[in-house]
Motif scaffolding. Structure first.
Motif, short mmCIF file in Angstrom:
data_model
loop_
_atom_site.label_atom_id
_atom_site.label_comp_id
_atom_site.label_asym_id
_atom_site.label_seq_id
_atom_site.Cartn_x
_atom_site.Cartn_y
_atom_site.Cartn_z
N LEU A 113 9.51 43.69 66.21
CA LEU A 113 8.52 43.69 65.14
C LEU A 113 9.23 43.56 63.81
O LEU A 113 10.37 44.02 63.67
CB LEU A 113 7.71 44.99 65.14
CG LEU A 113 6.99 45.35 66.43
CD1 LEU A 113 7.67 46.52 67.10
CD2 LEU A 113 5.55 45.69 66.16
N LEU A 117 5.35 45.66 60.84
CA LEU A 117 4.84 45.88 62.19
C LEU A 117 4.02 44.71 62.73
O LEU A 117 3.07 44.88 63.47
CB LEU A 117 4.02 47.18 62.27
CG LEU A 117 4.77 48.47 61.93
CD1 LEU A 117 3.95 49.69 62.29
CD2 LEU A 117 6.13 48.54 62.63
N VAL A 119 4.22 41.69 65.30
CA VAL A 119 5.06 41.36 66.46
C VAL A 119 5.77 40.02 66.22
O VAL A 119 5.13 39.04 65.84
CB VAL A 119 4.22 41.29 67.74
CG1 VAL A 119 5.08 40.88 68.93
CG2 VAL A 119 3.54 42.62 68.01
N GLN A 120 7.07 40.00 66.39
CA GLN A 120 7.83 38.75 66.25
C GLN A 120 7.91 38.04 67.58
O GLN A 120 7.65 36.87 67.71
CB GLN A 120 9.23 39.02 65.71
CG GLN A 120 9.22 39.73 64.36
CD GLN A 120 8.50 38.90 63.30
OE1 GLN A 120 8.93 37.83 62.94
NE2 GLN A 120 7.37 39.40 62.81
N THR A 150 -0.84 41.06 64.85
CA THR A 150 -0.84 42.41 64.31
C THR A 150 -1.48 43.34 65.34
O THR A 150 -2.03 42.89 66.34
CB THR A 150 -1.66 42.46 63.01
OG1 THR A 150 -2.96 41.96 63.30
CG2 THR A 150 -1.02 41.62 61.93
N VAL A 191 3.13 49.68 69.96
CA VAL A 191 3.01 49.44 68.51
C VAL A 191 2.26 50.59 67.85
O VAL A 191 2.63 51.06 66.77
CB VAL A 191 2.32 48.08 68.25
CG1 VAL A 191 2.14 47.84 66.76
CG2 VAL A 191 3.14 46.94 68.85
#
Lengths: 215, 201
Positions: A113, A117, A119-120, A150, A191
């Protein structure tokens, strides 16, 4: 039955003695060989595992200089870590380990992330789902859906679209295990946990959870 | 039998999977890709050979009443050694096949050769019997997984030919039964056609 075989069938004191000597000698020899191999192999295996984990973490956040654990949580009562990625002394993002209950196994996933926050990307580290169906969650195209999502968008749907995560057709349970298995495991609970933890409410260790070691 | 005949015997006349029909569990469990089949085959080849020579070397000093527990101990000892060596030397491959190496302990074929051959023969023939049986097992796994991966995934050794899965059932457990059954029938039919009587066991 020949005379020799008849003799063999009876258990005499001599037999007892030779059995004991046999077993003791063989157990000792076997134990020594295994101990020797173990003494040689175990440091190498330990090093390999550490290197593999570091490589996996590095691949999640190539731009980070250091990735250090900042806490632990326990999806399905198994120990997992969340880590902070830093570059030049500044936080650039986070990596979280998570675990989701799938169709025939626990699917263990790494999430990268950014510092807001978002997410990559995610990476499936280990699973034993049905080949050809459940293992489609490893498909880069499917995993790619997580990039840029997100917390609110981490929801599994069956319709086409890019707003949420689209389930693999025929493998809803495996897709759910990665996204949110409704039992406290998967990407979404991870998350959520991280958000809470960063706000000052670190997760508590549940009763009966596996300790601080690996999993 | 000469050493060469012993090896051929393990591959053809007494092939573990297609002729003796033992150790069928791994022949279905690990053969959904050629790579898995091949790597497990190599591990079995090594364990079978080492177990055979160990049992053969000890055959005169083992009390026959406890030979089975002793064989099991020899097998599990060698499997543990192989397991640790592969984990240390080839960690990437170990991630894929680590689980399967440990189940070699329970392969009927290895115990069967220790009991039927190695405990009654000298060192060198036992070694060649182990090599032959191991190669035969590996060849069988590779043949089965060749068809299963090709038909089920449309790929070989991980290289995909097509973008879809032509016959998905072939890589599922049920497809394993189909593949083993059809290939077993095929090899027996070939042998009958060749005019040789099928070997009895």
């Amino acid at each position: 039955m020949s005379e020799q075989e008849t003799k063999k069938a009876q258990m005499g004191g001599k037999d007892m003695f030779s059995i004991v000597v046999n077993l003791v000698a063989i157990y000792l020899a076997g134990g020594l060989i295994i101990a020797g191999v173990y003494a040689w192999a175990s440091p190498i295996i330990f090093k390999n595992n550490k290197e593999m984990r570091e490589k996996a973490l590095k691949a999640m956040m190539p731009e980070a200089e250091t990735i250090t654990p900042i806490g632990a949580w326990w999806p399905h009562k198994k120990h997992a870590e969340y880590l902070e990625a830093k570059s030049g002394g500044e936080t650039v993002g986070y990596v979280v380990e998570t675990l989701g209950k799938g169709y025939s196994s626990f699917i263990s996933t790494l999430i990268a992330l950014n510092k807001d926050l978002v997410v990559q990307k995610i990476d499936i580290l280990h699973h034993a789902e049905t080949p050809g169906l459940g293992d489609e969650v490893e498909n880069p195209k499917w995993k790619g859906q997580f990039s840029g999502k997100t917390l609110g968008q981490l929801k599994l749907v069956k319709q086409e679209g890019t707003e949420y995560i689209q389930a693999v057709s025929g493998a809803t349970i495996s897709s759910r295990a990665v996204t949110d298995d409704n039992g406290g495991g998967g990407v979404r609970p991870a998350v959520e946990m991280l958000k809470e933890a960063l706000a000052g409410h670190p997760p508590e260790k549940p009763e009966g959870a596996k300790g601080g070691g690996g999993h | 039998m000469t050493n060469w005949q012993l090896i051929k015997n393990g591959i053809f006349a007494e092939n573990t999977i297609f002729k003796l029909a033992i150790s069928l569990c791994p022949s279905i469990a690990v053969t959904n890709s050629v790579k898995n089949g091949f790597v497990l085959g190599i591990a079995v080849l090594f364990v079978q050979t080492m177990v055979n020579v160990t049992v053969s070397a000890m055959r005169n000093i083992i009390n026959s009443k406890i030979r089975i527990p002793v064989f099991m101990l020899v097998i599990s000892g060698w499997v543990t050694v192989v397991d640790m060596i592969v984990a240390a030397m080839a960690p990437e491959a170990y991630k894929q096949i680590g689980l399967y190496i440990q189940i070699i302990v329970a392969f009927a074929s290895i115990l069967a050769r220790a009991e039927v051959f190695a405990s009654k023969n000298t060192f060198v023939p036992s070694m060649f019997d182990g090599i032959g049986m191991g190669i035969g097992f590996m060849v069988a796994l590779v043949i089965i997984s060749f068809f299963r991966e090709l038909l089920g995934r449309g790929s070989l050794w991980g290289f995909a030919f097509v973008d879809f899965k032509p016959l998905l059932i072939m890589i599922m457990p049920a497809g394993g039964f189909f593949a083993v059954g059809i290939l077993m029938a095929f090899f027996n039919w070939m042998e009958l056609r060749g005019g040789k009587a099928p070997s009895h066991h």
